[in-house]
Design a protein around this motif. Structure first.
Motif, short mmCIF file in Angstrom:
data_model
loop_
_atom_site.label_atom_id
_atom_site.label_comp_id
_atom_site.label_asym_id
_atom_site.label_seq_id
_atom_site.Cartn_x
_atom_site.Cartn_y
_atom_site.Cartn_z
N UNK A 1 -57.14 -53.92 -62.09
CA UNK A 1 -55.92 -53.18 -62.44
C UNK A 1 -54.67 -53.93 -62.01
N UNK A 2 -54.75 -54.65 -60.87
CA UNK A 2 -53.56 -55.38 -60.38
C UNK A 2 -53.23 -56.58 -61.27
N UNK A 3 -54.20 -57.00 -62.10
CA UNK A 3 -54.01 -58.19 -62.94
C UNK A 3 -53.66 -57.82 -64.39
N UNK A 4 -53.67 -56.53 -64.72
CA UNK A 4 -53.42 -56.10 -66.10
C UNK A 4 -51.97 -55.67 -66.27
N UNK A 5 -51.43 -55.79 -67.50
CA UNK A 5 -50.00 -55.51 -67.69
C UNK A 5 -49.63 -54.03 -67.60
N UNK A 6 -50.51 -53.16 -68.07
CA UNK A 6 -50.15 -51.73 -68.18
C UNK A 6 -51.02 -50.86 -67.27
N UNK B 1 -50.19 -32.78 -70.57
CA UNK B 1 -50.69 -34.11 -70.20
C UNK B 1 -50.99 -34.95 -71.43
N UNK B 2 -51.61 -34.34 -72.44
CA UNK B 2 -51.97 -35.12 -73.64
C UNK B 2 -50.72 -35.64 -74.35
N UNK B 3 -49.69 -34.79 -74.40
CA UNK B 3 -48.44 -35.24 -75.03
C UNK B 3 -47.82 -36.38 -74.22
N UNK C 1 -47.86 -43.48 -73.20
CA UNK C 1 -47.98 -44.46 -72.11
C UNK C 1 -48.91 -45.59 -72.54
N UNK C 2 -48.47 -46.86 -72.46
CA UNK C 2 -49.38 -47.97 -72.77
C UNK C 2 -50.45 -48.10 -71.68
N UNK C 3 -51.71 -48.10 -72.08
CA UNK C 3 -52.83 -48.14 -71.11
C UNK C 3 -53.65 -49.41 -71.35
N UNK C 4 -53.90 -50.17 -70.27
CA UNK C 4 -54.68 -51.41 -70.37
C UNK C 4 -56.18 -51.16 -70.25
#
Length: 666
Positions: free
Chosen positions: A52-57, A122-124, A129-132
């Motif tokens: 997670x620390x290496x991913x953009x989003x 939450x779904x809205x 949100x961009x998710x990696x």
């Protein structure tokens, strides 16, 4: 030193990766979704934490327990990694702060339960949100053949597609080859990206101690078992977990140990969450030495120095057994895993399975309740609690039925909403119009006119707002949530309602009844076979550690571990309890024994739930004390016959009930 090793040392302070961690992380960073099957306590979480620390989003983590989330958050915070969770224990302000942090990109890891996806708001929110990466902890819950199957997990592949998440990591400690294939297939994970490490743990001593069965019908804890437990606790120093099947047993044994001077506490799902948290904290800090617990305790308990795990009662399956003994000795120091072995409680385990299986008429009622309210192309709305009461199907099997109907193409989940929404103004609603974005101005004014008040609380009239102002429910809620975020009003919601699209062309009633009945029958057979497989495992005459590893696909464990009862030349043979002779006796005495409780139950059912059909199965569930929704309605627990034969095997009681009812029809 490689870049990965440098990152590991800099971020987490570790010098080396454990087995399987580096391979999993490298696969993920190369863009390959992966499945990691590592034994309990061997560092699965680091695979996503480092990646997670290496991913953009954002990395979105699905976790089954709040306690598990909080433990992992504490670790990440201590390492300076920005992580948060959304859970039911938070205040509105805390949730808002988390969502703001995710929105701004300050939070790299967000942990939620799978149920959070049912939340409209939450779904809205998450849609934008961009998710990696999507991480699913305890991922065996996805598999219908897994031991902790949760129907809501079946929807995760759909959520992944809807949110366009490019990368998935599945984590589990207990998955057979079949379950691994099932999980991987659901997320299009290639076989070469399944990472399984060695399952064998050299520091765990498996000891199966045979205990004589107590007198049938004796409801007190077996004295021989209790004495054996004390002996084991005296022989082993340090923190200990004692597993039992039922809440009452946990209380009884904890009290018996306390009376003998042991530092012991009961833990089960029937206790308030605050009490459970205190008990857990006392155990984690070693203020309490012994926890006597149902399986409600353990998942996410990251205590390294547990020296002893005792199964006072039989575990539910080999998977559960493996997960539970896996909590011992995470510091790699020698630790004991003891089973106090007899066949007491075997009928309770089997009966739980039978109590969960819907009857054919329950399935019929479920399908009728759908078709009565809908035409092809219509939406079908339902609240699970009332549907459970209406169909007499317990909550978990009912969720499973609905998921099966989705998979069969008969219904499609659309969204869920809270039927009851109410608000209370905390600030000046008129002045607040100046803070509303220009494109919402007309809608805001319409909403102010479309709220009906009872004293200080108001309810939006969604139907009126849609018909008169063209405002869909989602837009009304979006504006009210914006106002709530600005603390101009308090927003409350309850009565979760699920909305499905009904597909009449695929809703072939009798075919669906047959398919669902076949499905629940197969599930019942699988679960009963799982118990039988476990019983065979405990009676093996070959190394238990070796065979446990093989069960989970690890062929590299030593053939003779030297630290299990079989390697010590002690092969367990269960002493068969006396058969249920009374239940096979066709004499008048047996029929008289059944006469009063069955008549009393039939009368109560006819009076308080006249539309419920009385069946042999329903009577058997009453007599064996298996809770059903209709039993709550008719207050079955107040009747003398409820649970009268809970110590007997379900199939024996069912056979006797059939015999009794047949005799009374002629």
């Amino acid at each position: 030193m490689t870049t990965l090793m440098q990152g590991l040392h800099t971020l987490f302070g570790f010098e080396h990766f454990r087995e399987g961690q580096q391979q999993t992380i490298e696969q993920l960073l190369a863009g390959h979704s992966s499945l990691a099957v590592f034994p309990t306590g061997s560092g699965k979480s680091l695979c996503y934490q480092f990646t997670a620390t290496q991913l953009p989003n954002l990395t979105l983590v699905i976790s089954p327990l709040i306690a598990l989330m909080h433990d992992q958050l504490a670790f990440l915070t201590s390492k300076g990694v920005s992580a948060a969770c959304l859970d039911s224990s938070q205040s509105k302000e805390e949730s808002q702060a988390v969502m703001a942090g995710v929105q701004s990109g300050n939070i790299k890891i967000l942990m939620i339960s799978v149920e959070r996806f049912k939340n409209e708001r939450f779904r809205r929110f998450i849609r934008h949100i961009p998710i990696s990466m999507l991480v699913i902890d305890e991922a065996h819950c996805i598999s219908e053949w897994g031991h902790n199957f949760r129907p809501d997990y079946l929807k995760l592949p759909t959520y992944q597609q809807e949110l366009a998440i490019p990368l998935v990591l599945l984590l589990t400690a207990t998955a057979t080859r079949r379950v691994q294939r099932d999980m991987a297939q659901k997320f299009s994970i290639h076989p070469e990206h399944i990472v399984q490490t060695g399952f064998y743990r050299a520091n765990l001593d498996i000891d199966l101690i045979p205990i004589p069965a107590s007198t049938q019908g004796d409801k007190k804890p077996n004295n021989d078992k209790l004495n054996a437990l004390k002996g084991v606790l005296n022989d082993t120093q340090g923190s200990s977990i004692v597993y039992v099947t039922q809440q009452k047993t946990a209380e009884d044994i904890a009290h018996a140990l306390q009376a003998s001077g042991y530092s012991a506490t009961a833990y089960h799902a029937g206790l308030d969450s605050d009490i459970r948290s205190t008990i857990q904290a006392d155990f984690m800090t070693s203020r309490t030495r012994i926890i006597v617990a149902t399986i409600a305790f353990g998942m996410g308990i990251d205590k390294a120095d547990i020296r002893l795990v005792v199964h006072f009662d039989l575990p539910k399956s080999i998977e559960n057994y493996s997960q539970e003994i896996g909590r011992a000795g995470r510091d790699n120091q020698p630790s004991r895993c003891v089973l106090l072995a007899n066949l007491e409680g075997l009928s309770v385990l089997e009966n739980f399975v039978y109590g969960d299986t819907p009857e054919p008429q329950d399935i019929e009622r479920l399908l009728h309740s759908i078709t009565e309210q809908t035409k092809d192309g219509d939406e079908w709305e339902t609240q699970l609690y009332s549907l459970s009461q209406q169909t007499n199907i317990r909550a978990l099997p009912l969720k499973t039925m609905l998921v099966q109907l989705e998979l069969l193409g008969a219904i499609t989940p659309k969204y869920s909403y809270y039927a009851d929404v109410r608000l209370k103004w905390e600030g000046d609603r008129i002045a607040f119009a100046h803070q509303i974005p220009a494109d919402w101005q007309a809608a805001y004014q319409a909403i102010l006119k479309g709220i009906q008040y009872k004293k200080i609380w108001g309810t939006p009239n969604f139907e009126k707002l849609f018909n008169e102002a063209g405002l869909p429910r989602s837009e009304v809620l979006q504006i009210l949530e914006f106002a709530a975020d600005q603390q101009v009003l308090t927003l409350e919601s309850k009565g979760l309602t699920e909305v499905f699209q009904f597909h009449g062309d695929a809703f072939h009633h009798q075919t669906l009844v047959n398919q669902l009945h076949q499905y629940v029958d197969e599930k019942q057979t699988t679960e009963i076979e799982r118990i039988a497989t476990m019983m065979r495992f405990f009676q093996l005459d070959r190394c238990l550690n070796h065979n446990l590893a093989r069960y989970f696909g690890d062929k590299n464990a030593p053939e003779h571990c030297g630290h299990c009862s079989v390697c010590r030349k002690k092969v367990l043979v269960f002493n068969r309890p006396a058969p249920d002779t009374a239940l096979h006796d066709a004499s008048l005495d047996w029929q008289q024994d059944l006469a009063i409780p069955v008549q009393e139950f039939a009368q109560q059912l006819a009076t308080k739930s006249p539309t419920t059909k009385i069946t042999d199965v329903l009577i058997t569930r009453f007599l064996t004390g298996l809770t059903q929704p209709v039993f709550t309605k008719i207050k079955a627990r107040q009747l003398s016959g409820f649970g009268l034969f809970e110590e007997h095997r379900y199939e024996s009681v069912l056979a006797a009930v059939k015999q009794y009812r047949f005799a009374h029809k002629h």
